[in-house]
Design an enzyme around this catalytic site. Structure first.
Site, PDB file in Angstrom:
ATOM      1  N   ASP A 293       0.895  -1.181   0.109  1.00  0.00           N
ATOM      2  CA  ASP A 293      -0.169  -0.042   0.017  1.00  0.00           C
ATOM      3  C   ASP A 293       0.837   1.330   0.121  1.00  0.00           C
ATOM      4  O   ASP A 293       2.092   1.089   0.098  1.00  0.00           O
ATOM      5  CB  ASP A 293      -0.950   0.240   1.124  1.00  0.00           C
ATOM      6  CG  ASP A 293      -2.077   0.989   1.155  1.00  0.00           C
ATOM      7  OD1 ASP A 293      -2.258   1.642   0.035  1.00  0.00           O
ATOM      8  OD2 ASP A 293      -2.508   1.291   2.269  1.00  0.00           O
ATOM      9  N   HIS A 294       0.364   2.318  -0.249  1.00  0.00           N
ATOM     10  CA  HIS A 294       0.968   3.650   0.028  1.00  0.00           C
ATOM     11  C   HIS A 294       0.498   4.326   1.221  1.00  0.00           C
ATOM     12  O   HIS A 294      -0.741   4.168   1.473  1.00  0.00           O
ATOM     13  CB  HIS A 294       0.628   4.712  -1.202  1.00  0.00           C
ATOM     14  CG  HIS A 294       1.537   4.273  -2.438  1.00  0.00           C
ATOM     15  ND1 HIS A 294       0.665   4.506  -3.585  1.00  0.00           N
ATOM     16  CD2 HIS A 294       2.661   3.881  -2.674  1.00  0.00           C
ATOM     17  CE1 HIS A 294       1.381   3.992  -4.504  1.00  0.00           C
ATOM     18  NE2 HIS A 294       2.577   3.586  -3.945  1.00  0.00           N
ATOM     19  N   PHE A 467      -5.112   4.304   0.660  1.00  0.00           N
ATOM     20  CA  PHE A 467      -6.097   3.579  -0.112  1.00  0.00           C
ATOM     21  C   PHE A 467      -5.754   2.838  -1.275  1.00  0.00           C
ATOM     22  O   PHE A 467      -6.317   2.879  -2.368  1.00  0.00           O
ATOM     23  CB  PHE A 467      -7.360   3.986  -0.271  1.00  0.00           C
ATOM     24  CG  PHE A 467      -8.049   5.006   1.105  1.00  0.00           C
ATOM     25  CD1 PHE A 467      -7.715   4.047   2.277  1.00  0.00           C
ATOM     26  CD2 PHE A 467      -8.284   6.048   1.074  1.00  0.00           C
ATOM     27  CE1 PHE A 467      -7.992   4.991   3.417  1.00  0.00           C
ATOM     28  CE2 PHE A 467      -8.872   6.642   2.131  1.00  0.00           C
ATOM     29  CZ  PHE A 467      -8.743   6.064   3.590  1.00  0.00           C
ATOM     30  N   HIS A 468      -4.494   2.336  -1.409  1.00  0.00           N
ATOM     31  CA  HIS A 468      -3.880   1.973  -2.722  1.00  0.00           C
ATOM     32  C   HIS A 468      -3.381   0.161  -2.360  1.00  0.00           C
ATOM     33  O   HIS A 468      -2.152  -0.084  -2.800  1.00  0.00           O
ATOM     34  CB  HIS A 468      -2.517   2.553  -3.358  1.00  0.00           C
ATOM     35  CG  HIS A 468      -3.196   3.854  -3.634  1.00  0.00           C
ATOM     36  ND1 HIS A 468      -2.032   4.897  -3.726  1.00  0.00           N
ATOM     37  CD2 HIS A 468      -4.119   4.577  -3.881  1.00  0.00           C
ATOM     38  CE1 HIS A 468      -2.569   6.028  -3.863  1.00  0.00           C
ATOM     39  NE2 HIS A 468      -3.807   5.995  -3.896  1.00  0.00           N
ATOM     40  N   PRO A 469      -4.111  -0.523  -1.869  1.00  0.00           N
ATOM     41  CA  PRO A 469      -3.758  -1.879  -1.764  1.00  0.00           C
ATOM     42  C   PRO A 469      -3.702  -2.856  -2.984  1.00  0.00           C
ATOM     43  O   PRO A 469      -4.379  -2.459  -3.947  1.00  0.00           O
ATOM     44  CB  PRO A 469      -4.927  -2.556  -0.832  1.00  0.00           C
ATOM     45  CG  PRO A 469      -6.068  -1.759  -1.226  1.00  0.00           C
ATOM     46  CD  PRO A 469      -5.644  -0.462  -1.390  1.00  0.00           C
TER      47      PRO A 469
END
Length: 551
Positions: A293-294, A467-469
């Site tokens: 994630d980020h 919210f970049h899984p």
């Protein structure tokens, strides 16, 4: 019910797949658990903080207590709605850097280098900023996905870019084109004032064809007979039914739900499946692993001038903005407000950007809570390539149970070094001459936090997911034990089953993931159809002094 291709999930990749497969004449059935995307809360770009915080549109997942963040449980929104997460995201459009895809290729995802994927980015785009800089030869002009830029009429947007230039960084007029590195305008998936989600771009046009259908249903598992996927078991209206696939089942259910469905279907780490009494169909130890994630921080400054969006943070103003948007699809409601951006390198020896900035002319949180200080502005900043890796695992064999999600955020010393550097570089940018007329003082972290230990405490308490899984069904060589899918998105060890969404990313890309996820659906469709676009020979820009200079 049966179709040639059954697609699980009407999200970013699934919608693109439905569009391309049905366009080629295949019978397509899309199964989606979520409901309609109609209404202003999703379609109005400025309302973006609402849908991702609503159980109607979001799966409501949370992480397990994160051990390196004092046991905090972070929210992990995923879209449970037509369009998937493209219907609840921030609408920021980033392709990623050429170096990301060349790394995919080098790590075993053969045929996914930048030269291979650039033609798909061009095919999917309808780019509307050719008069605002950038080189149109790098962009697409007739794809389903409209990409635009905001008006950038708040002086703070220009101040951010100018401050970057003053600090010695490059300026770029198109980070999605020839040169990502630098400060410049941000792009968004907004068209004619509306959120241009994958549902609006791809699914709704596809559903107008007789050979593409959508059904509401909760997918429990893939049905596999004699080593081949033949359909999916779904629950709808309280009944369990089977949807049959003549050709293939394609999972596009997100980096959290795709591995969950695979494991419930008997595909995953054998010991973990046995713990839950699930018969093993294919022992793939990589299923659910490699989760990435980020993370980001908001660095907030109080504004000395009343020019920020805070002046609209009242019921009357919000009603006026809403009315203008409802009737005219224009005004502040027609933008996500992320209109300036930057991608920079953190230190010499880093060959392409590893820090991203979203600039916002207001001090506010993703959940819509405004800063107490009134007028302010902020930069969202975070490292792009954290070495930390987590996992998605089953909580039980019951399909209704949410998966266990542990990102294992900030598990290496490099993570902490990277974030401290982000804070210090951002303070330097806000300290430039271009911001002198606007900066009153630093709200967050606050000027009294300076030492490594003080900054670590702030990071531990305030860092949030962007919210970049991704990464949980890694694409790679078939002989790599941790690969879940091969470079044609086929699940290794099972026939007639593919995964196409952000879960197949070997490593997280640079920037927001909606663009790369849609590209994955576009390219997977061609693999299924036995086609491929010709490779590009475009050469992206790399900083000539990257080996010995940070800027």
């Amino acid at each position: 019910m049966r179709a040639d291709y059954v697609i699980v999930g009407a999200g970013s990749a699934g919608c693109a797949l439905a569009y391309r497969l049905s366009k080629s004449g295949k019978q397509v059935l899309v199964v989606e658990h979520g409901g309609t995307d109609a209404g202003p809360l999703i379609q109005m770009p400025a309302a973006l903080s609402y849908p991702m915080n609503m159980s109607m549109y979001d799966w409501g997942y949370k992480t397990q207590p994160e051990p390196h963040l004092d046991g905090r449980q972070l929210v992990t929104p995923r879209g449970k709605v037509i369009g998937g997460s493209s219907s609840i995201n921030g609408m920021v459009y980033v392709r990623g850097h050429a170096g990301d895809y060349d790394h995919w290729q080098d790590s075993g995802a053969n045929g996914w280098s930048y030269a291979d994927v650039l033609p798909y980015f061009k095919r999917m785009e309808n780019w509307h900023a050719s008069g605002q800089g950038g080189d149109a030869s790098w962009r697409g002009d007739d794809g389903p996905l409209h990409v635009t830029r905001g008006p950038r009429d708040n002086p703070l947007h220009n101040a951010f870019v100018e401050a970057g230039r003053e600090a010695g960084y490059p300026v770029t007029d198109d980070y999605n084109g020839h040169q990502q590195e630098g400060f410049g305008p941000m792009e968004m998936t907004v068209w004619k004032g509306r959120r241009w989600s994958a549902a609006n771009a791809y699914l709704k046009p596809a559903l107008k064809r007789d050979n593409c259908n959508l059904i509401r249903g909760f997918v429990r598992r893939v049905i596999i007979t004699d080593g081949r996927a033949i359909g999916v078991e779904i629950e709808r209206g309280g009944k369990i039914e089977v949807v049959q696939a003549n050709q293939e089942v394609i999972l596009s259910a997100s980096s959290l739900n795709s591995p969950k469905i695979l494991m419930l279907s008997g595909i995953g780490p054998a010991a973990h499946l046995a713990e839950h009494g699930i018969d093993v169909v294919a022992d793939r130890p990589g299923v659910g692993q490699n989760l990435q994630d980020h993370l980001e921080l908001y660095l907030q400054m109080a504004s000395s001038q009343p020019i920020t969006l805070y002046k609209h943070w009242n019921l009357f103003s919000k009603a006026m903005i809403g009315a203008q948007w409802l009737f005219l699809k224009s005004g502040l409601g027609a933008s996500n407000q992320f209109e300036s951006a930057a991608f920079i390198r953190s230190k010499p020896g880093v060959n392409y950007p590893d820090i991203q900035y979203h600039f916002l002319p207001m001090a506010v949180r993703y959940d819509g809570k405004a800063a107490a200080e009134g007028h302010g502005f902020q930069a969202h900043v975070g490292p792009m390539r954290s070495p930390s890796r987590g996992a998605v695992t089953l909580a039980s064999a019951d399909p209704k149970d949410a998966p266990n999600i542990l990102f294992n955020y900030m598990s290496t010393e490099q993570d902490w070094e990277d974030f401290r550097r982000c804070i210090r570089l951002t303070r330097e940018i806000f300290g430039q001459e271009a911001f002198k007329p606007f900066v009153k003082h630093e709200i967050q972290p606050g000027e009294d936090l300076q030492t490594d230990e003080e900054l670590n405490g702030f990071i531990r308490e305030h860092v949030e997911s962007a919210f970049h899984p991704c990464g949980t069904c890694k694409m790679g060589a078939a002989d790599d034990a941790m690969s879940v899918v091969d470079p044609e998105c086929r699940v290794i060890g099972v026939d007639g089953l593919r995964v196409a969404d952000s879960s197949i990313f070997p490593r997280i890309t640079n920037g927001n993931l909606n663009g790369p996820s849609i590209m994955t659906g576009e390219k997977a469709a061609d693999h299924i159809l036995g086609r491929a676009l010709p490779r590009s020979n475009a050469e992206p820009w790399m900083h000539p002094q990257w080996a010995n200079a940070q800027r």
